[in-house]
Design an enzyme around this catalytic site. Sequence first.
Site, PDB file in Angstrom:
ATOM      1  N   LYS A 172       0.854  -1.193   0.000  1.00 46.17           N
ATOM      2  CA  LYS A 172       0.000   0.000   0.000  1.00 46.17           C
ATOM      3  C   LYS A 172       0.891   1.244   0.000  1.00 46.17           C
ATOM      4  CE  LYS A 172      -1.527   2.881   2.534  1.00 46.17           C
ATOM      5  NZ  LYS A 172      -1.418   3.956   1.531  1.00 46.17           N
ATOM      6  N   ALA A 174       1.870   5.347  -0.378  1.00 42.94           N
ATOM      7  CA  ALA A 174       1.242   6.554   0.176  1.00 42.94           C
ATOM      8  C   ALA A 174       0.299   7.189  -0.847  1.00 42.94           C
ATOM      9  CB  ALA A 174       2.326   7.549   0.572  1.00 42.94           C
ATOM     10  N   SER A 175      -0.669   7.935  -0.356  1.00 46.17           N
ATOM     11  CA  SER A 175      -1.642   8.579  -1.251  1.00 46.17           C
ATOM     12  C   SER A 175      -0.989   9.651  -2.114  1.00 46.17           C
ATOM     13  CB  SER A 175      -2.762   9.220  -0.442  1.00 46.17           C
ATOM     14  OG  SER A 175      -3.389   8.226   0.309  1.00 46.17           O
ATOM     15  N   THR A 227       6.092   8.842  12.942  1.00 41.72           N
ATOM     16  CA  THR A 227       6.077   8.137  14.219  1.00 41.72           C
ATOM     17  C   THR A 227       4.647   7.929  14.723  1.00 41.72           C
ATOM     18  OG1 THR A 227       8.286   8.878  14.727  1.00 41.72           O
ATOM     19  CG2 THR A 227       6.912   8.283  16.613  1.00 41.72           C
ATOM     20  N   GLU A 247       9.698   1.772  10.533  1.00 34.76           N
ATOM     21  CA  GLU A 247      10.760   2.712  10.144  1.00 34.76           C
ATOM     22  C   GLU A 247      10.122   4.089  10.177  1.00 34.76           C
ATOM     23  OE1 GLU A 247      13.770   1.810   9.710  1.00 34.76           O
ATOM     24  OE2 GLU A 247      13.588  -0.351   9.425  1.00 34.76           O
ATOM     25  N   CYS A 281      13.915  10.975   6.020  1.00 31.37           N
ATOM     26  CA  CYS A 281      13.893  10.634   7.443  1.00 31.37           C
ATOM     27  C   CYS A 281      15.254  10.855   8.087  1.00 31.37           C
ATOM     28  CB  CYS A 281      13.460   9.184   7.602  1.00 31.37           C
ATOM     29  SG  CYS A 281      14.488   8.047   6.651  1.00 31.37           S
ATOM     30  N   GLU A 375       9.840  16.891  14.269  1.00 33.04           N
ATOM     31  CA  GLU A 375      10.352  16.665  12.915  1.00 33.04           C
ATOM     32  C   GLU A 375       9.670  17.666  11.978  1.00 33.04           C
ATOM     33  OE1 GLU A 375       8.947  13.169  10.711  1.00 33.04           O
ATOM     34  OE2 GLU A 375      11.008  12.749  10.126  1.00 33.04           O
TER      35      GLU A 375
HETATM   36  P1  NAD Z   1       2.734   8.870   6.865  1.00 40.32           P
HETATM   37  O1  NAD Z   1       2.893   8.311   8.220  1.00 40.32           O
HETATM   38  O2  NAD Z   1       1.774   9.976   6.675  1.00 40.32           O
HETATM   39  O3  NAD Z   1       2.319   7.734   5.830  1.00 40.32           O
HETATM   40  C1  NAD Z   1       3.102   6.577   5.643  1.00 40.32           C
HETATM   41  C2  NAD Z   1       2.222   5.492   5.074  1.00 40.32           C
HETATM   42  O4  NAD Z   1       1.297   5.083   6.084  1.00 40.32           O
HETATM   43  C3  NAD Z   1       1.387   5.934   3.890  1.00 40.32           C
HETATM   44  O5  NAD Z   1       1.277   4.858   2.977  1.00 40.32           O
HETATM   45  C4  NAD Z   1       0.047   6.214   4.519  1.00 40.32           C
HETATM   46  O6  NAD Z   1      -1.029   6.114   3.613  1.00 40.32           O
HETATM   47  C5  NAD Z   1      -0.021   5.117   5.567  1.00 40.32           C
HETATM   48  N1  NAD Z   1      -0.927   5.357   6.684  1.00 40.32           N
HETATM   49  C6  NAD Z   1      -1.361   6.530   7.175  1.00 40.32           C
HETATM   50  N2  NAD Z   1      -2.179   6.314   8.231  1.00 40.32           N
HETATM   51  C7  NAD Z   1      -2.229   4.978   8.409  1.00 40.32           C
HETATM   52  C8  NAD Z   1      -2.882   4.123   9.349  1.00 40.32           C
HETATM   53  N3  NAD Z   1      -3.633   4.616  10.326  1.00 40.32           N
HETATM   54  N4  NAD Z   1      -2.723   2.785   9.230  1.00 40.32           N
HETATM   55  C9  NAD Z   1      -1.920   2.275   8.276  1.00 40.32           C
HETATM   56  N5  NAD Z   1      -1.293   3.030   7.359  1.00 40.32           N
HETATM   57  C10 NAD Z   1      -1.431   4.361   7.429  1.00 40.32           C
HETATM   58  O7  NAD Z   1       4.205   9.285   6.392  1.00 40.32           O
HETATM   59  P2  NAD Z   1       4.597  10.054   5.051  1.00 40.32           P
HETATM   60  O8  NAD Z   1       4.139  11.458   5.217  1.00 40.32           O
HETATM   61  O9  NAD Z   1       4.164   9.280   3.866  1.00 40.32           O
HETATM   62  O10 NAD Z   1       6.187   9.974   5.110  1.00 40.32           O
HETATM   63  C11 NAD Z   1       6.961  10.855   5.829  1.00 40.32           C
HETATM   64  C12 NAD Z   1       7.330  10.277   7.182  1.00 40.32           C
HETATM   65  O11 NAD Z   1       7.979   9.034   7.006  1.00 40.32           O
HETATM   66  C13 NAD Z   1       8.315  11.143   7.955  1.00 40.32           C
HETATM   67  O12 NAD Z   1       7.980  11.143   9.308  1.00 40.32           O
HETATM   68  C14 NAD Z   1       9.638  10.437   7.728  1.00 40.32           C
HETATM   69  O13 NAD Z   1      10.617  10.690   8.699  1.00 40.32           O
HETATM   70  C15 NAD Z   1       9.205   9.013   7.729  1.00 40.32           C
HETATM   71  N6  NAD Z   1      10.184   8.198   7.034  1.00 40.32           N
HETATM   72  C16 NAD Z   1      10.914   7.289   7.745  1.00 40.32           C
HETATM   73  C17 NAD Z   1      11.887   6.527   7.116  1.00 40.32           C
HETATM   74  C18 NAD Z   1      12.701   5.511   7.866  1.00 40.32           C
HETATM   75  O14 NAD Z   1      13.231   4.608   7.243  1.00 40.32           O
HETATM   76  N7  NAD Z   1      12.827   5.591   9.161  1.00 40.32           N
HETATM   77  C19 NAD Z   1      12.103   6.692   5.745  1.00 40.32           C
HETATM   78  C20 NAD Z   1      11.341   7.632   5.054  1.00 40.32           C
HETATM   79  C21 NAD Z   1      10.369   8.364   5.709  1.00 40.32           C
END
Ligand code: NAD
Length: 479
Positions: A172, A174-175, A227, A247, A281, A375
């Site tokens: 799945k 991201a949107s 997070t 992650e 990240c 962040e």
């Molecule tokens: P996000 O948390 O908004 O979304 C991540 C994914 O989770 C998307 O596919 C989203 O649709 C899905 N999602 C959202 N709500 C959910 C729920 N309740 N249940 C299941 N899935 C859900 O993050 P983002 O905005 O797409 O990405 C940016 C974030 O990701 C930043 O905080 C960044 O630091 C982190 N990040 C971490 C790493 C790492 O390896 N540690 C790498 C890249 C990005």
Amino acid sequence: MKTYQMFIGGQWVDAASGATFDDLNPYTGEVYSKVAKGDAQDADRAMAAAFGARKEWAATPAIARAQILNKAAQILETSRQEFADVLIHEGGGTVGKVMFEISQTVDLIETAAADGKRILGETFNNDPTKLSMTIRRPRGTVVAISPWNFPLVLSIYKVAYGLATGNTVVLKPASESPVIGLKIGELFERAGLPAGVLNVVTGPGSVLGDALIDDDRCSFVAITGETLTGRQVAQRAAAKLKPYTLELGGKNPLIVLADADIEYAVKSTAFSAYLHQGEICMSADRIIVEEPIVEAFSEALTGLVSHLPVGDPSLPTTFIGPVISDNQVKKIDGHIKDAVAKGARLLTGGTYEGRLYQPTLLANITPDMKIYYEETFGPVASIIPVKDEKEALEVANDTTYGLSAGVITRDLEKALFLGEGLQAGMVHVNDGTIDADACCPFGGCKGSGIGREGGRYSVEEMTEVKWLTIQKTKRLLPF
Ligand code: NAD
């Protein structure tokens, strides 16, 4: 403009509801594509397909699985531009960033293919009456949830290792980056992956995420995201006692000690803080500098940052492209305005046009400012002066996150002191905070997550260890 369907059971299908959503180009603000908007019915279809395919895929020899993965890597290598176009126009990645991401992804798929052929167990020579060993079995059906910032490589960590270790996968994306997720489905379809082994569903994260994680056919969850999202996913998975890897976010320190080569430290900082508009990240946001060089360092860094080329991500000269959305612009601007209102000094940046945010550097930040602990995920970094390496360590560890850290010094003792003391999953000495290697453990501690991705670490996460014994002689029993 193209309309994209989901990939379920080897078929390209509309959402069961027939709904679609708009996927925007962050640079132009125009609709880039229309994408099927899945819901719980589609999650159910995808889980059914993955569950149905799991036995045969698990029984497929590792070498045959590796051949398909290697074919996918080859196709990706020869279709670089096709993937780069999506990463640029859907994700706002600059040419340099997306080409780097594609190369990294090719290497990751090939590494996963090789690692899938060496899933190792152990034997225990403790008891002469039995053969005692561990074997590793695929977990079953993996739910992979990926973010938009490095949407190709971060999806592939889960997809490639999931497949290489004999699991079937529901991805799945991201949107904000659904098309690159669907291109991954197409890539493996072209590579000859059997129907149902990989499925890609697109739509709202919480709706699809909840349905996929709650589904009894899901046996493992791997997510990269914020997070807060990770916490929600972990709670949901824990309610069903499902294993997971998380992650998550970061607030990464880059420590520059007084003996550093200032020019190198400045370049490393600019790269770590502003690559992909700081939407990484591992981006360095807290630049912790020893007092004797803070002035010279700040002046040189301000000079470099104020000249970083900002603009159209499809131009090879651009270093900073658009941030992903208006919401993200608002968040970044909010953090900067809050800091300045509370006394931070703006060394450069602090303005934006559309979704192009000027690279920003702050000084004099204090713990009462949002930017100190939260962040930001944008092109902004702050310089924090410290008197020595001990204070640097205290400041660096003063965060709820623990993803990546950099240390620039020529002093081996201090490098080791910081390398061992920093609370982070990854520490790079004489480098910035951004690095990844398909073989090495990628991930964080504290609020940055649980578990590691890459190499044998992914193999261990994606497989279940089993203790297996065979009696050589009949066991002595009390009756
Ligand atoms: P996000 O948390 O908004 O979304 C991540 C994914 O989770 C998307 O596919 C989203 O649709 C899905 N999602 C959202 N709500 C959910 C729920 N309740 N249940 C299941 N899935 C859900 O993050 P983002 O905005 O797409 O990405 C940016 C974030 O990701 C930043 O905080 C960044 O630091 C982190 N990040 C971490 C790493 C790492 O390896 N540690 C790498 C890249 C990005």
